[in-house]
Write a protein that holds these residues in place. Structure first.
Motif, short mmCIF file in Angstrom:
data_model
loop_
_atom_site.label_atom_id
_atom_site.label_comp_id
_atom_site.label_asym_id
_atom_site.label_seq_id
_atom_site.Cartn_x
_atom_site.Cartn_y
_atom_site.Cartn_z
N PRO A 118 0.73 -1.16 0.02
CA PRO A 118 0.08 -0.13 -0.15
C PRO A 118 0.82 1.38 -0.36
O PRO A 118 1.73 1.42 0.90
CB PRO A 118 -0.88 -0.16 1.34
N VAL B 105 -5.04 5.03 1.03
CA VAL B 105 -4.31 4.11 0.01
C VAL B 105 -4.26 4.64 -1.23
O VAL B 105 -5.76 4.93 -1.63
CB VAL B 105 -4.67 2.73 0.05
N LYS C 139 -5.38 1.54 -4.73
CA LYS C 139 -6.35 0.76 -4.18
C LYS C 139 -6.49 -0.52 -5.11
O LYS C 139 -6.43 -0.38 -6.16
CB LYS C 139 -7.56 1.42 -3.87
N TYR D 235 -8.29 -3.74 3.32
CA TYR D 235 -7.38 -3.05 4.27
C TYR D 235 -7.37 -2.85 5.62
O TYR D 235 -8.66 -2.74 6.07
CB TYR D 235 -6.90 -1.64 3.61
N GLY E 163 -9.77 1.23 1.83
CA GLY E 163 -8.41 1.68 1.82
C GLY E 163 -8.25 3.47 2.51
O GLY E 163 -7.31 3.89 2.61
N ILE F 247 -0.74 0.16 7.23
CA ILE F 247 -2.04 -0.57 6.51
C ILE F 247 -1.59 -1.82 6.09
O ILE F 247 -0.53 -1.96 5.37
CB ILE F 247 -2.40 0.48 5.56
N ALA G 209 -2.49 -4.57 3.43
CA ALA G 209 -3.32 -5.28 2.27
C ALA G 209 -3.63 -6.79 2.41
O ALA G 209 -2.54 -7.60 2.61
CB ALA G 209 -2.87 -4.91 1.01
N SER H 143 2.25 -2.06 4.45
CA SER H 143 2.67 -0.53 3.96
C SER H 143 3.93 -0.14 4.79
O SER H 143 4.36 -0.96 5.73
CB SER H 143 1.73 0.40 4.07
#
Length: 281
Positions: free
Chosen positions: A162, A180, A183, A189, A206, A218, A220, A229
């Motif tokens: 992300p 995000v 996406k 997320y 997101g 974050i 995914a 992330s």
């Protein structure tokens, strides 16, 4: 005297064949070993003969004649059919592997695909395999043996890392937000605090609003795999001075001008009199 031909065992023939070439009518033929008759045949064809030394005895009505020594060689080594372990690609490993479990000395192993040898290994260990179907060929000095098919599955979908946009608190908004940028509609997320140890909330888009100051990640989440992330930091809310409270002194008979006196002041705050929007004396 029997004249004969010998077919020795080979990769496809497990036992030997002995055949009398000058067979005669009214004569029977015995395959003997150490004086013992093992096989009897009217035309001198002997199959499934183990390796060893023999004589062929031609038996007439009254007399017998023995051949020269018949030698049937040992069958060449037939490698065992390879049995194997294997594993498919996964979230942390991009490719699969296969490894022979029943290794033998004097045998090497080739990895085949569509009949072509891709690589060879003395220990039957094959790494970095793309998805597909393979055979493992055990190669002895003379003979070869194929395994069953080895099927390496495809790697599961790995969500993209992300890319996070950070919105910090402002003078008018007490909390921040995280969004995000890249996406993926097939991914959900999850917002984590403390480097991924405490889940805060989940979003299919997101987008995360009303986020307190702190460090976040974050994650995914795909069907099988997850991708985090980089750390996203939200600043604390900027300092907002308290609303000024004041006392107004109007002009008097003795004082032609008025005054405005603040009821309290704050450290590190400067005060300005705005004639257009503030109080006027």
């Amino acid at each position: 005297k029997p004249d004969f031909s010998v077919t020795n065992p080979d990769c496809n023939l497990p036992k030997g064949l002995v055949k009398v070439k000058n067979a005669q009518s009214n004569v029977s033929y015995q395959l003997t070993q150490s004086g013992n008759t093992l096989l009897n045949d009217a035309i001198g064809n002997f199959s499934d003969v183990e390796s060893g030394s023999y004589l062929i005895v031609a038996s007439g009505n009254i007399c017998k004649t023995a051949s020269d020594t018949v030698t049937v060689a040992k069958r060449p080594q037939i490698p065992n059919k390879p049995s194997f372990d294997f594993d498919n690609p996964n979230c942390t490993r991009a490719k699969g592997w296969a490894k022979v479990k029943n290794l033998e000395t004097d045998v090497t192993y080739d990895l085949l695909q569509n009949g072509a040898a891709l690589t060879s290994s003395a220990i039957g260990d094959f790494q970095e395999l793309d998805s597909g179907t393979y055979l493992i060929l055990a190669k002895g000095p003379k003979c070869n043996t194929n395994s069953d098919g080895v099927t390496i599955g495809p790697r599961p979908n790995i969500p993209n890392k992300p890319d996070v946009a950070v919105g910090h608190p402002t003078c008018t908004n007490d909390k921040g937000k995280l969004n995000v940028n890249n996406k993926d509609n097939n991914v959900t997320y999850t917002l984590f605090l403390d480097q991924g140890t405490t889940a805060i909330s989940t979003s299919t888009t997101g987008d995360f609003g009303d986020v307190d100051s702190g460090d976040y990640i974050i994650q995914a989440v795909g069907k099988s795999c997850k991708t985090n992330s980089d750390k996203a930091h939200i600043n604390g809310k900027p300092f907002k001075p308290a609303e000024p409270k004041f006392t107004v002194n109007h002009p008097t008979c003795k004082n032609p001008k008025g005054s405005i006196i603040l009821d309290f002041t704050e450290t590190n705050v400067a005060y300005y009199l705005d004639l257009t929007s503030g109080a006027q004396a």
